[in-house]
Design an enzyme around this catalytic site. Structure first.
Site, PDB file in Angstrom:
ATOM      1  N   HIS A  32      -7.754  -1.680  -4.562  1.00 31.65           N
ATOM      2  CA  HIS A  32      -7.970  -2.175  -3.209  1.00 31.65           C
ATOM      3  C   HIS A  32      -8.719  -3.513  -3.201  1.00 31.65           C
ATOM      4  O   HIS A  32      -8.518  -4.329  -2.293  1.00 31.65           O
ATOM      5  CB  HIS A  32      -8.698  -1.124  -2.378  1.00 31.65           C
ATOM      6  CG  HIS A  32      -7.837   0.045  -2.014  1.00 31.65           C
ATOM      7  ND1 HIS A  32      -7.744   1.169  -2.812  1.00 31.65           N
ATOM      8  CD2 HIS A  32      -7.017   0.248  -0.955  1.00 31.65           C
ATOM      9  CE1 HIS A  32      -6.912   2.023  -2.245  1.00 31.65           C
ATOM     10  NE2 HIS A  32      -6.454   1.495  -1.136  1.00 31.65           N
TER      11      HIS A  32
ATOM     12  N   HIS B  42     -11.411  -1.520   4.482  1.00 36.13           N
ATOM     13  CA  HIS B  42     -11.479  -1.571   3.022  1.00 36.13           C
ATOM     14  C   HIS B  42     -12.370  -2.697   2.520  1.00 36.13           C
ATOM     15  O   HIS B  42     -12.882  -2.614   1.397  1.00 36.13           O
ATOM     16  CB  HIS B  42     -10.077  -1.650   2.426  1.00 36.13           C
ATOM     17  CG  HIS B  42      -9.502  -0.293   2.181  1.00 36.13           C
ATOM     18  ND1 HIS B  42      -9.786   0.436   1.052  1.00 36.13           N
ATOM     19  CD2 HIS B  42      -8.715   0.495   2.950  1.00 36.13           C
ATOM     20  CE1 HIS B  42      -9.188   1.600   1.124  1.00 36.13           C
ATOM     21  NE2 HIS B  42      -8.534   1.673   2.267  1.00 36.13           N
TER      22      HIS B  42
ATOM     23  N   HIS C 105       0.832  -1.200   0.000  1.00 34.15           N
ATOM     24  CA  HIS C 105       0.000   0.000   0.000  1.00 34.15           C
ATOM     25  C   HIS C 105       0.867   1.250   0.000  1.00 34.15           C
ATOM     26  O   HIS C 105       0.588   2.221  -0.719  1.00 34.15           O
ATOM     27  CB  HIS C 105      -0.916  -0.003   1.221  1.00 34.15           C
ATOM     28  CG  HIS C 105      -2.031   0.996   1.145  1.00 34.15           C
ATOM     29  ND1 HIS C 105      -1.959   2.229   1.767  1.00 34.15           N
ATOM     30  CD2 HIS C 105      -3.231   0.966   0.516  1.00 34.15           C
ATOM     31  CE1 HIS C 105      -3.079   2.906   1.530  1.00 34.15           C
ATOM     32  NE2 HIS C 105      -3.862   2.166   0.772  1.00 34.15           N
TER      33      HIS C 105
ATOM     34  N   HIS D 217     -10.335   6.594   8.106  1.00 35.58           N
ATOM     35  CA  HIS D 217      -8.887   6.573   8.328  1.00 35.58           C
ATOM     36  C   HIS D 217      -8.500   7.580   9.407  1.00 35.58           C
ATOM     37  O   HIS D 217      -7.729   7.266  10.331  1.00 35.58           O
ATOM     38  CB  HIS D 217      -8.153   6.912   7.030  1.00 35.58           C
ATOM     39  CG  HIS D 217      -7.873   5.734   6.162  1.00 35.58           C
ATOM     40  ND1 HIS D 217      -6.855   4.850   6.415  1.00 35.58           N
ATOM     41  CD2 HIS D 217      -8.476   5.292   5.029  1.00 35.58           C
ATOM     42  CE1 HIS D 217      -6.830   3.912   5.472  1.00 35.58           C
ATOM     43  NE2 HIS D 217      -7.816   4.145   4.619  1.00 35.58           N
TER      44      HIS D 217
ATOM     45  N   PHE E 149      -1.645   7.476   4.595  1.00 32.88           N
ATOM     46  CA  PHE E 149      -1.578   6.372   3.641  1.00 32.88           C
ATOM     47  C   PHE E 149      -0.369   5.470   3.832  1.00 32.88           C
ATOM     48  O   PHE E 149      -0.464   4.257   3.706  1.00 32.88           O
ATOM     49  CB  PHE E 149      -1.579   6.919   2.211  1.00 32.88           C
ATOM     50  CG  PHE E 149      -2.915   7.398   1.740  1.00 32.88           C
ATOM     51  CD1 PHE E 149      -4.084   6.894   2.275  1.00 32.88           C
ATOM     52  CD2 PHE E 149      -3.017   8.376   0.754  1.00 32.88           C
ATOM     53  CE1 PHE E 149      -5.322   7.340   1.843  1.00 32.88           C
ATOM     54  CE2 PHE E 149      -4.257   8.826   0.316  1.00 32.88           C
ATOM     55  CZ  PHE E 149      -5.401   8.308   0.856  1.00 32.88           C
TER      56      PHE E 149
ATOM     57  N   HIS F 110     -14.546   6.902   3.341  1.00 30.17           N
ATOM     58  CA  HIS F 110     -13.209   6.313   3.354  1.00 30.17           C
ATOM     59  C   HIS F 110     -12.191   7.163   4.101  1.00 30.17           C
ATOM     60  O   HIS F 110     -11.544   6.714   5.051  1.00 30.17           O
ATOM     61  CB  HIS F 110     -12.737   6.055   1.920  1.00 30.17           C
ATOM     62  CG  HIS F 110     -11.278   5.730   1.827  1.00 30.17           C
ATOM     63  ND1 HIS F 110     -10.321   6.660   1.469  1.00 30.17           N
ATOM     64  CD2 HIS F 110     -10.601   4.582   2.078  1.00 30.17           C
ATOM     65  CE1 HIS F 110      -9.133   6.103   1.492  1.00 30.17           C
ATOM     66  NE2 HIS F 110      -9.271   4.844   1.861  1.00 30.17           N
TER      67      HIS F 110
ATOM     68  N   HIS G 251      -4.942   6.325  -5.685  1.00 29.36           N
ATOM     69  CA  HIS G 251      -6.028   7.068  -5.073  1.00 29.36           C
ATOM     70  C   HIS G 251      -6.433   8.222  -5.979  1.00 29.36           C
ATOM     71  O   HIS G 251      -5.790   8.497  -6.990  1.00 29.36           O
ATOM     72  CB  HIS G 251      -5.618   7.613  -3.702  1.00 29.36           C
ATOM     73  CG  HIS G 251      -5.392   6.548  -2.678  1.00 29.36           C
ATOM     74  ND1 HIS G 251      -4.184   5.911  -2.519  1.00 29.36           N
ATOM     75  CD2 HIS G 251      -6.225   5.992  -1.772  1.00 29.36           C
ATOM     76  CE1 HIS G 251      -4.280   5.015  -1.551  1.00 29.36           C
ATOM     77  NE2 HIS G 251      -5.509   5.038  -1.082  1.00 29.36           N
TER      78      HIS G 251
END
Length: 595
Positions: A210, A366, A180, A336, A353, A332, A201
């Site tokens: 993902h 996810h 990732h 996070h 990230f 999303h 992204h």
């Protein structure tokens, strides 16, 4: 030179002089198009598409023009045209693993460890395409809040075994987390385009990357415990009973636990699906209603079209205009942020990230995002996958459970049943949570506020109120079926180091009740998750690359009784990092959904 000749037999590349500021230009020779030369592999077919994926009989297939030029990648490297602004399309190629470089943090500094997964000893020029295994019975991914102790023991054992593998093993937990990091923090460059960082992204690559990532992670876990029926859990935060951090992740000595989480957000705290950096001062009931409203807006109101749900297209060799799909934006990004440790600079692990996949809860988060993709396609209308070849043929590289490096494409992950799994059937309360229209429909006087053309460009360091002209009024049902009306925010520039969120309301006053979202006037939100800058010295840093956001307003205009209004009033309410974002312009236009 042979490859250059083959690559340019149908193409002329005009490279500017060193004194010119114009980019290189690429032209397809007219004789190749006119005569449909076979050596250029150009087809005259009804299967050709435009940038939106719509069919146009007889249109030259842009992908075939470029992919048919066997030496084009080599020519691009030879001539040095990494940033050619192709008028023709090209799928995003799999990364060039041999050139994986130091990834970077949100402040531009290098990540203090190498997040490039280990290279195989085999030839990197001949990576096989992954063949989906046959499926005899579908695995069921369960809701995390509903699993029993036997499942938790099995899951914990698999994660512990993954963490215990040799640190250089590509199946090791940290190496899996590094995947990732490398794909999301500019560790990789596109194959054939050494000047273009690969980013999964902010575009239509978000969902398919993902999905594949979780697919292989899940199969690796199953192989480590000898159970090919093992399925990852999903964090069901879009329903009331799942709006807390799942308890299986909160046992301190468990391999599922991560100390880099916000300790203030452990159960019984209710998640805020629009979380910025400050906890919402509201009752749990209001938080739940806000969450369900945001889910309804992001899955239904603002996502009637593929291009709105998935995000902006990105094609091979491009430096794209960033445009997140609805779900990547919220919930999303907010989830996070809500989980990440606020005592660390970037809220590691989940809050940024590069480190997000170090936390086992990342995969449950996810899995729910992936589940939303499957649900969205069942909601009717024009909610379907793209048929644009540039999307379908875009590729990624992963290690499978046997440590084989394989190539996968978007088109092979669109059907989850072919991938061998499904999701537990649970209630979906947001589906019927359309905000109630106001009992008394009061139209705000658009003449009493400045027009958008007088306000923007502007920094969003305070609540902004403005009027905006609609290009079409009193649209018929046929018009609405044909085209969606959008409120579009153009040329947004912001500091990627900052957590940024602002909410959008229509037909409201500046003293809008910003904490109360379960009402028709709430349109949607923008949310940024800090993560990266490009490499040092690159002028197109993440802080300067423009972004765009489009919010569908057809339904909202109906509910607020504004369909016949030539102008409407829009309110922007910043919640976090407003002084760090500048909006270039705001307009209303219409768009036809991609086919």
């Amino acid at each position: 030179m042979a490859s250059t000749f083959l690559a340019t037999s149908c193409i002329t590349i005009s490279t500017p002089s060193k004194f010119s500021h114009k980019p290189s230009q690429l032209f397809v020779h007219a004789k190749c198009i006119d005569n449909y030369k076979l050596n250029c592999k150009i087809k005259n077919s009804t299967a050709n598409h435009d940038d939106e994926g719509r069919n146009f009989p007889g249109k030259v297939d842009r992908r075939n023009v470029l992919l048919g030029l066997g030496g084009f990648y080599g020519a691009a490297n030879f001539i040095g045209i990494a940033n050619v602004p192709f008028a023709l399309g090209l799928p995003v190629p799999a990364p060039d693993l041999s050139t994986c470089s130091t990834a970077s943090l949100a402040d531009g500094s290098p990540i203090p460890f190498n997040c490039c997964p280990p290279l195989p000893k085999k030839d990197l020029t001949n990576i096989p395409t992954y063949q989906l295994p046959s499926v005899s019975k579908l695995k069921v991914r369960p809701a995390a809040h509903s699993v029993d102790q036997d499942y938790i023991t099995k899951y914990s054992t698999a994660i512990q075994r993954m963490k215990s593998l040799d640190k250089d093993d590509p199946l090791n937990f940290m190496q899996q987390a590094n995947i990732h990091c490398a794909y999301c923090n500019t560790g990789y460059k596109e194959l054939g385009f050494p000047g273009v960082p690969l980013q999964v992204h902010f575009s239509w690559l978000f969902f398919p990357f993902h999905r594949w990532y979780l697919y292989f992670f899940e199969r690796i876990l199953g192989s480590l415990i000898g159970d090919d029926t093992f399925a990852l859990p999903f964090w069901n935060y879009d329903t009331q009973v799942g709006m807390q951090m799942p308890s299986l992740y909160n046992v301190v000595n468990s391999p599922l636990y991560d100390s880099n989480r916000n300790q203030n957000h452990f159960p019984p705290n209710v998640i805020d699906l629009g979380f910025t950096t400050i906890d919402l001062d509201a009752t749990d009931e209001q938080k739940i209603n806000n969450n369900l409203t945001m889910m309804y807006r992001q899955m239904i109101t603002n996502a009637p079209c593929p291009q709105l749900f998935f995000g902006n297209p990105i094609r091979g060799g491009e430096q794209p205009i960033r445009g997140m799909g609805t779900i990547e934006n919220i919930p999303h990004n907010a989830v996070h942020r809500w989980v990440g440790n606020p005592n660390n600079k970037f809220r590691e692990n989940m809050g940024t990230f590069y480190s997000a996949a170090r936390d086992p809860i990342f995969y449950a988060h996810h899995a729910n995002i992936d589940r939303m993709w499957t649900i969205w396609k069942t909601l009717g209308g024009k909610r379907h996958d793209f048929n644009d070849r540039d999307w379908l043929d875009s590729a990624f590289l992963f290690y499978d459970e046997n440590r084989n490096l394989v190539k996968v494409t978007v088109q092979d992950c669109l059907n989850v049943e072919k991938l061998g799994y499904m999701y537990q059937d649970v209630p979906i309360p947001w589906r019927n949570f359309r905000p109630t229209p106001p009992k008394k429909k009061v139209k705000k006087n658009a003449k009493s506020v400045k027009p958008a053309t007088k306000i923007f460009p502007s920094r969003l360091n305070k609540t902004l109120s403005f009027s905006i002209q609609r290009p079409k009024i009193s649209r018929s049902n046929e018009d609405k079926e044909r085209e969606e009306e959008l409120l579009v925010f153009n040329n947004m520039k912001f500091d990627e180091n900052e957590y940024i969120r602002f909410d959008v309301f229509i037909n409201e006053d500046e003293d809008v009740k910003a904490k109360v979202l379960d009402r028709a006037e709430y349109v949607g939100s923008f949310a940024n998750l800090p993560h990266m800058h490009n490499e040092a010295g690159d002028q197109n840093t993440a802080a300067t690359i423009p972004a765009t956001m489009s919010l569908a307003i057809t339904e909202i205009l109906e509910d607020c009784g504004l369909e016949d209004e030539e102008e409407i009033v829009v309110i922007l309410v910043p919640h976090s990092g407003g002084k760090e974002i500048t909006i270039g312009s705001v307009e209303i236009n219409t768009v036809a959904c991609a086919t």
